[in-house]
Write an enzyme that holds these catalytic residues in place. Structure first.
Site, PDB file in Angstrom:
ATOM      1  CD  GLU A 284       0.113   1.318   2.796  1.00  0.00           C
ATOM      2  OE1 GLU A 284      -0.571   2.396   2.844  1.00  0.00           O
ATOM      3  OE2 GLU A 284       1.357   1.433   3.641  1.00  0.00           O
ATOM      4  CE1 TYR A 286       5.895   5.311   4.132  1.00  0.00           C
ATOM      5  CE2 TYR A 286       6.831   5.822   2.114  1.00  0.00           C
ATOM      6  CZ  TYR A 286       6.854   5.127   3.304  1.00  0.00           C
ATOM      7  OH  TYR A 286       8.170   4.528   3.927  1.00  0.00           O
ATOM      8  CB  THR A 317       1.948  -1.184   5.801  1.00  0.00           C
ATOM      9  OG1 THR A 317       3.238  -1.549   6.723  1.00  0.00           O
ATOM     10  CG2 THR A 317       0.667  -2.302   6.228  1.00  0.00           C
ATOM     11  CG  ASP A 318       6.142   2.171   1.941  1.00  0.00           C
ATOM     12  OD1 ASP A 318       7.234   1.790   2.462  1.00  0.00           O
ATOM     13  OD2 ASP A 318       6.286   2.665   1.035  1.00  0.00           O
ATOM     14  CD1 TRP A 319       9.597   3.910   7.877  1.00  0.00           C
ATOM     15  CD2 TRP A 319      10.741   2.153   7.403  1.00  0.00           C
ATOM     16  NE1 TRP A 319      10.712   3.955   8.620  1.00  0.00           N
ATOM     17  CE2 TRP A 319      11.480   2.813   8.211  1.00  0.00           C
ATOM     18  CE3 TRP A 319      11.622   0.934   6.560  1.00  0.00           C
ATOM     19  CZ2 TRP A 319      12.510   2.517   8.921  1.00  0.00           C
ATOM     20  CZ3 TRP A 319      12.609   0.759   7.172  1.00  0.00           C
ATOM     21  CH2 TRP A 319      13.360   1.450   8.052  1.00  0.00           C
TER      22      TRP A 319
END
Ligand SMILES: *[C@@H]1O[C@H](CO)[C@@H](O)[C@H](O)[C@H]1NC(C)=O
Ligand SMILES: *[C@@H]1O[C@H](CO)[C@@H](O)[C@H](O)[C@H]1NC(C)=O
Ligand SMILES: *[C@@H]1O[C@H](CO)[C@@H](O)[C@H](O)[C@H]1NC(C)=O
Ligand SMILES: *[C@@H]1O[C@H](CO)[C@@H](O)[C@H](O)[C@H]1NC(C)=O
Ligand SMILES: *[C@@H]1O[C@H](CO)[C@@H](O)[C@H](O)[C@H]1NC(C)=O
Ligand SMILES: *[C@@H]1O[C@H](CO)[C@@H](O)[C@H](O)[C@H]1NC(C)=O
Length: 775
Positions: A284, A286, A317-319
């Site tokens: 996904e 940000y 997910t992203d970071w």
């Protein structure tokens, strides 16, 4: 949204269904499943995976959904901190780690990664967990693994208009990743960069949905192929779902404001192409779309992705994105609420935590208190386990590296593929009086900061996140980390120059626009030169550190160029642009006799530049974006014209570029003047190489419906075919035009639900034909 089920898939399959002639034999046509049965994640879990999930404790299952950064378990010397891994295994049964492993002397090599990752799995399994799924941002080669072959970035791959460039780069990246014991990459990047100021333009395949879709499918297939059995392949990750490239301001991670209609018609297709090509994972993004953070969105991460687009794989997910629902997006009022939104409202399978380990604790709390049903955890843990099984990690010794692959990292034949990729993408947009290729020059003076460092050719996400620099963000570039793997522009020019041509270098101006040697001094060094090659562009960057407030290159660079031009006499001025996004370049297009775009061609790009300048390689790239002339035109895209407005006035158009031989288009024919949903029309043109050089020509077909019930795009690319023509040779090129190419999201907002009768125009090169569409 229910009505759209299947429609998107159908539309994209059609959208993507008509290119075939250009594909190398390795890449099947985009009418999916023809010829080659590449693997794809299946909707149902295998029986043994279901059984495993049943046997696991809640904590063990949540561990599979948790991914930590390497800094939690790596010591400063680059070896594994055994105590830390034991702790995370015993406390959380952590299922995944990510990111680059570096020690005192730079990135580890493949053998170093392989040993470390084996150790992670050994310890975790011993503590009651499962083998680790390690993920790495290998976005243009395994660039975080010392000595691995580094390829052109996405924007440069796209400029080749040759999907085999993307396929081959991904195939070698997969092999090198496996050599480092890494079965998963966070690539390809499919955001459709529609704001040129955005610092992630270069990671993407340009501004056109079709080009992006073709490259997406090729890249996914190159990484994955038959990834369920072939242990030289890795899982791809189509990212970042969705709309990230439409950042409102151009700053990284700013909101995207995208009406549904544009979301479906332009931003969804590349992801659909990647999913249809079998992408095993997706990430996904940000951002929020119209204020709704994607990471907490039922609508985007369940209904659209799973139900409508049919994605069956693993969603990460992203970071720190779940945490961000509280700290950044502010739709959650506590960390607990953030985990509820991130997991309870979506189909996310894995949280890239990656630092704050409250995620597994809060998720446990939410399940124990009944806020999230355990079945929701089973669903995600099941998908992670299925992926681990498909990648071979659960087999006996499945987490051990293949030493043959480890030894192959950086082999010469891979480097040849990277050099060939660079040859395919260099794009010439000006060549006044055919000053190029250079013939019979006594002296060539190379000037400018981007000429003598591979770091500039490679850009961000190379060696380190912010590129190959000695001290991080905006630090001085350093080529030492390339271990001699690559050739900068200056050396490429020296290599290609015939004996008898002297090649000298002076920097003149630095990358930030500071003058080191005055234009007058440079001009005096150029007094006996026939050519001045001015090499300018951008310093490496990645993500938000690459934000700028003005698309214009630093004033000092542009002033230097003007001053130099004013002091030159009859020397030809050739400008070479090496940059991640199309920076506004003032007078440079006017004062230069020739302009060559290299984008970010990777550390081997210098060879191709030298060859193009001296006519050894005939350039055949085309611009994968509209090149703005003014800084205010950062959102200009070719498919959205602004009628009667001078600001819709790019310096160069999407698709611009030419080689050293003029290519003539003639004799357009259509198999019928009427197009219906049941009957496509074949449109052919003849392309003739009229010049003295053998060459390649990307033949592009655009379609246009001048009148329809929602204002139409200017035109849309719907097919392309890069052909090779020897001098004097002609070839007939045929494309199928289908009614589906004209489907769009209409007044009722049903994705691709509208098709209007009327005239349609087909453009191929200088040729066009008008058909009647009967919807
Ligand atoms: C190893 O990890 C443990 C647990 O996280 C930590 O306490 C220790 O300081 C680490 N060791 C070193 C040498 O950094
Ligand atoms: C990279 O390859 C070169 C040449 O084989 C070798 O000398 C060097 O040690 C390698 N670097 C690493 C970190 O493996
Ligand atoms: C596995 O993939 C590699 C790289 O794409 C390919 O060369 C090889 O033929 C494949 N092996 C099998 C058995 O299909
Ligand atoms: C092309 O070169 C000629 C000189 O040979 C010059 O007069 C003309 O202005 C140049 N045109 C452009 C567009 O640079
Ligand atoms: C600036 O020019 C001087 C010579 O005039 C040279 O020694 C120095 O290396 C140059 N600096 C850079 C960054 O190239
Ligand atoms: C099609 O080509 C003809 C002949 O070159 C030209 O007159 C006409 O304007 C073109 N049509 C469109 C729609 O561009």
């Amino acid at each position: 949204m229910k009505a759209s089920l299947g429609l998107i898939t159908l539309a994209i399959a059609m959208l993507a269904g008509n290119v075939n002639a250009t594909y190398s034999n390795k890449i099947p046509p985009m009418g999916y499943g023809q010829g080659v049965n590449f693997d794809a994640p299946s909707k149902n879990l295998d029986a043994d995976v279901k059984t495993m999930v049943k046997k696991m404790s809640l904590k063990q299952k949540i561990g599979q959904m948790s991914q930590l950064n390497e800094d939690k378990i790596l010591l400063p010397d680059g070896t594994v901190n055994v105590t830390a891994v034991e702790y995370y295994a015993k406390t959380y049964y952590i299922g995944s780690y990510l990111n680059n492993m570096a020690g005192h002397n730079g990135n580890l090599n493949a053998a170093g990664y392989a040993t470390n990752i084996e150790t992670l799995s050994d310890i975790t399994v011993k503590a009651g967990g499962l083998p680790i799924l390690y993920g790495l941002d290998s976005v243009h080669g395994a660039h975080y693994v010392a000595n691995a072959t580094i390829f052109p970035h996405g924007i440069a791959q796209a400029a080749s208009f040759d999907p085999s460039v993307a396929y081959n780069a991904a195939e070698i990246t997969a092999k090198d990743s496996r050599g480092a014991n890494i079965p998963w990459t966070f690539a390809p990047i499919l955001d459709l960069g529609t704001n040129k100021q955005w610092p992630r333009i270069y990671e993407n395949f340009g501004e056109d949905p079709y080009l992006q879709s073709v490259m997406a499918a090729a890249s996914v297939r190159g990484f994955q192929g038959n990834y369920k059995t072939n242990r030289t392949k890795i899982a791809a990750c189509a990212k970042h779902f969705l709309g990230y490239g439409a950042t409102h301001s151009g700053e990284d991670r700013d909101s995207s404001w995208i009406p549904d209609r544009f979301l479906y018609d332009y931003y969804v297709p590349p992801f659909q192409a990647a999913y249809d090509a079998g992408a095993a994972t997706t990430m996904e993004s940000y951002i929020d779309i119209n204020g709704e953070p994607v990471v907490g969105s039922t609508r985007y991460l369940k209904t659209l992705m799973r139900d409508d687009m049919g994605f069956n794989g693993m969603l990460v997910t992203d970071w720190a994105e779940i945490e961000n629902l509280y700290t950044y997006h502010q739709t959650a009022s506590s960390p607990l609420d953030a985990v509820f939104q991130g997991i309870g409202q979506t189909s996310t399978d894995m949280s890239m935590i990656p630092e704050d380990t409250s995620f597994p604790e809060l998720l446990l709390q939410l399940v124990q208190s009944g806020k999230i049903p355990e079945s929701r955890i089973d669903e995600s843990a099941g998908r992670v386990l299925q992926l681990k099984k498909d990648l071979g990690l659960l087999a006996p010794n499945g987490w051990k590296a293949d030493k043959t692959l480890t030894a192959s990292v950086g082999q010469t034949s891979d480097q040849e593929v990277a050099i060939d990729a660079a040859r395919q993408l260099l794009t010439l947009t000006k060549n006044n009086n055919t000053v190029l290729p250079i013939k019979n020059a006594n002296k060539v003076l190379v000037v400018g900061p981007t000429a003598n460092a591979m770091s500039y050719l490679a850009g961000g996400w190379t060696i380190y996140w912010q590129g190959a620099t000695v001290d991080g963000w905006q630090g001085a570039v350093s080529d030492e980390y390339f271990y001699g793997n690559g050739v900068d522009i200056l050396d490429g020019i020296k290599k290609a120059a015939p004996s008898g041509t002297t090649v000298d270098y002076v920097m003149g101006v630095d990358i930030w626009g500071n003058v080191n040697t005055t234009a007058a001094d440079v001009a005096s060094q150029a007094a006996d030169a026939d050519y001045v090659i001015l090499c300018i562009g951008e310093h490496p960057y990645a993500e938000a550190p690459g934000n700028i407030h003005d698309l214009t290159l630093p004033a000092g660079i542009l002033t230097f160029a003007d001053d130099l031009k004013a002091k030159l006499s009859n020397q030809k001025l050739v400008t070479i642009l090496t940059q991640g996004r199309p920076r506004v370049i003032g007078d440079v297009p006017t004062i230069s006799d020739a302009i060559l775009h290299t984008f970010l061609p990777g550390p081997w790009g210098g060879i191709a530049v030298g060859e193009v300048l001296f006519g050894i390689t005939n350039p055949s790239g085309r611009l994968p974006y509209s090149y703005p002339q003014y800084p205010g035109d950062q959102t200009l895209v070719y498919w959205k014209d602004i009628p009667d407005n001078q600001h819709a006035d790019p310096l160069y158009n999407f698709g611009d570029g030419f080689g050293y031989s003029p290519m003539e288009y003639s004799s357009i024919t259509a198999s019928s003047k009427t197009l219906t949903s049941s009957k496509s029309v074949s449109v052919s043109v003849t392309v003739t190489n009229m010049g003295e050089y053998d060459g390649k020509e990307p033949v592009l077909m655009y379609v246009q419906q001048p009148y329809r019930k929602i204002s139409p795009p200017t035109k849309l690319l719907k097919a392309f075919n890069k052909i090779s023509l020897k001098k004097g040779q002609s070839q007939k090129v045929t494309f199928e035009v289908t009614a589906d190419m004209f489907k769009y999201t209409g007044v009722n907002n049903v994705p691709y639900g509208s098709l209007d009768s009327g005239i349609v125009n087909i453009f191929i090169g200088t040729q066009n034909v008008t058909l009647t569409l009967q919807a």
